[in-house]
Write an enzyme that holds these catalytic residues in place. Structure first.
Site, short mmCIF file in Angstrom:
data_model
loop_
_atom_site.label_atom_id
_atom_site.label_comp_id
_atom_site.label_asym_id
_atom_site.label_seq_id
_atom_site.Cartn_x
_atom_site.Cartn_y
_atom_site.Cartn_z
CB VAL A 15 -0.81 0.18 1.12
CG1 VAL A 15 -1.59 1.21 1.31
CG2 VAL A 15 -1.98 -1.25 0.97
NE ARG A 46 8.92 -4.98 9.53
CZ ARG A 46 7.98 -5.92 9.19
NH1 ARG A 46 7.47 -6.58 10.49
NH2 ARG A 46 7.17 -6.26 8.27
CE LYS A 106 -8.15 -4.70 8.23
NZ LYS A 106 -7.21 -4.29 7.28
CB ILE A 137 -15.90 2.22 -0.81
CG1 ILE A 137 -15.83 1.05 -1.46
CG2 ILE A 137 -17.30 2.62 -1.00
CD1 ILE A 137 -16.57 -0.37 -0.99
N GLY A 188 -4.20 -14.34 -4.57
CA GLY A 188 -3.78 -13.38 -3.75
C GLY A 188 -4.86 -12.37 -2.95
CD GLU A 191 -2.22 -11.20 3.47
OE1 GLU A 191 -1.16 -11.64 3.26
OE2 GLU A 191 -2.67 -9.85 2.89
CE LYS A 206 -11.69 -3.66 6.17
NZ LYS A 206 -11.80 -4.52 5.29
N GLY A 303 -6.90 -3.81 -1.68
CA GLY A 303 -6.01 -3.78 -2.52
C GLY A 303 -5.12 -2.42 -2.82
#
Length: 398
Positions: A15, A46, A106, A137, A188, A191, A206, A303
């Protein structure tokens, strides 16, 4: 006024990389909008030696959050690390130090959102979190601002793309859960350890954020009842279809006279209803307001690209605030601190199926149990018979 908006980015995963690419690819367009460019000055990582798939010309990588905080040219911290800690500590320090914050976290906002928003208000800083729910959204902005005149009575939502993809595959292909999950991993959408999605934790976080905004109350993720999708079988979709329903993992929040219902669990929904048409990795939020009536928000809920859309939009709004010297325009406030209703107090219709001995009197005994506990049976259908085992499968709607 500074000649640019200085950014410090925490994290450099998919992201964060998408955000940096979006800022670079739209640099001139964004500068025309806000009157000056964005500049990513430092990125907290990291591993300094890890090979990156994003151009970082002019950007310093660091493993020291203190260095990011100490950079006076950084006005905005963009937190894209995920998880509650150390993100919670970092953002508190950032707000106290006079930095503005944009986050997509979140888990953090569901656990500590009210405290962080109060801290931002105390220090006259902005805290934006549009990307924390629903990816690209537009939800947080409308809930905080555009819907403020409404008293919202109900929110029904599909908030997790992984589970919605799996349930869509099971419904359309009459496939079992394990097979659909493997496809989600291969593509994908899931996870390697998807338990946070499949057990409803992601949707609960959420929903806590949306319910807090919708009902001007304090709702945390631990307040939300959760049930995942692992117990659903292909036969449930077959029977649901015959009965006129689809199956979705729904996030539900309702205002009651005695408080709020907040729950996440699989549910039968009308086959022709709007939420049942939301398939694959798409998310949707349906709400009922007293002035607006019913409204539906649908789009890609996860995504890197959809999430980066929300983050960059927050940065644009924040940059306008910086230009005008106006902050904390929509302060956080709890208007109705409503109690959370326990799940045991919630009355609802139910679907269940069970195998019973195929002998006379079984239905009467089941009916007696339902009568004892005040359960009204709307319909019962016998679907299959295993003559060898002397059993029959019954499907109930209460």
């Amino acid at each position: 006024m500074k000649s640019y908006v200085g950014l410090g980015v925490l994290g450099l995963g998919n992201v964060a990389s998408a955000v940096i690419r979006a800022l670079a690819g739209r640099a001139e367009y964004l500068e025309r909008q806000i009157g000056r460019p964005f500049q990513v000055r430092q990125v907290l990582v990291r591993d300094l030696d890890k090979v990156r798939d994003v151009s970082l010309d002019g950007t310093e990588l660091t493993t020291d959050f203190g260095a990011v905080l100490a950079d006076d040219e950084i006005q905005v911290i963009v937190e894209l690390m995920g998880g509650v800690e150390p993100a919670n500590t970092y953002l508190r320090r950032a707000l106290i130090a006079g930095k503005h914050v944009v986050t997509a976290n979140k888990e953090l906002m569901a656990a500590y959102g009210p405290e962080l928003l109060d801290l931002a208000s105390e220090h006259d800083r902005d805290l934006y979190f549009e990307a924390s729910v629903g990816g690209g959204i537009p939800l947080i902005g409308p809930f905080r601002q555009d819907l403020a005149a409404n008293q919202i009575s109900e929110v029904h939502a599909i908030l997790n793309g992984t589970t919605n993809f799996i349930l869509t595959a099971m419904a359309s292909g009459h496939r079992e859960y394990e097979s659909a999950l493997e496809d989600a991993k291969m593509l994908g959408y899931a996870e390697s350890d998807p338990s946070n999605d499949l057990q409803g934790h992601d949707s609960a976080s959420k929903l806590a954020i949306l319910a807090s905004l919708a009902f001007k109350s304090t709702v945390r993720s631990d307040d939300v009842f959760r049930e995942g999708i692992s117990g659903i079988q292909a036969a449930d979709f077959q029977y649901a279809e015959e009965l006129g329903y689809g199956i979705k993992l729904l996030a539900i929040a309702k205002r009651r006279l005695d408080g709020l219902e907040v729950r996440v669990h699989p549910a039968l929904i009308e086959r022709d209803g709007s939420l049942n048409q939301v398939d694959g990795v798409f998310n949707a939020v349906r709400l009922d307001g007293d002035l607006l009536g019913r409204a539906l928000f649908v789009g890609r809920g996860a995504g890197p690209e959809p999430t980066s859309s929300a983050i960059v939009a927050d940065l644009i709004d924040l940059a306008h605030n910086l230009r005008r010297g106006v902050h904390n325009r929509i302060p956080h406030g709890v208007v109705d601190d409503l109690a959370i209703c326990p799940m045991a107090s919630i009355r609802s219709r139910y679907y269940f199926r069970l195998w019973v001995m195929d002998t006379p009197g079984v239905l009467a005994r089941i009916g007696a149990v339902c009568d004892e506990y005040g359960i009204s049976v709307a319909s019962v259908i016998q679907k299959e018979t295993d003559e060898g085992a002397g059993q029959a499968e019954l499907v109930f709607l209460t």
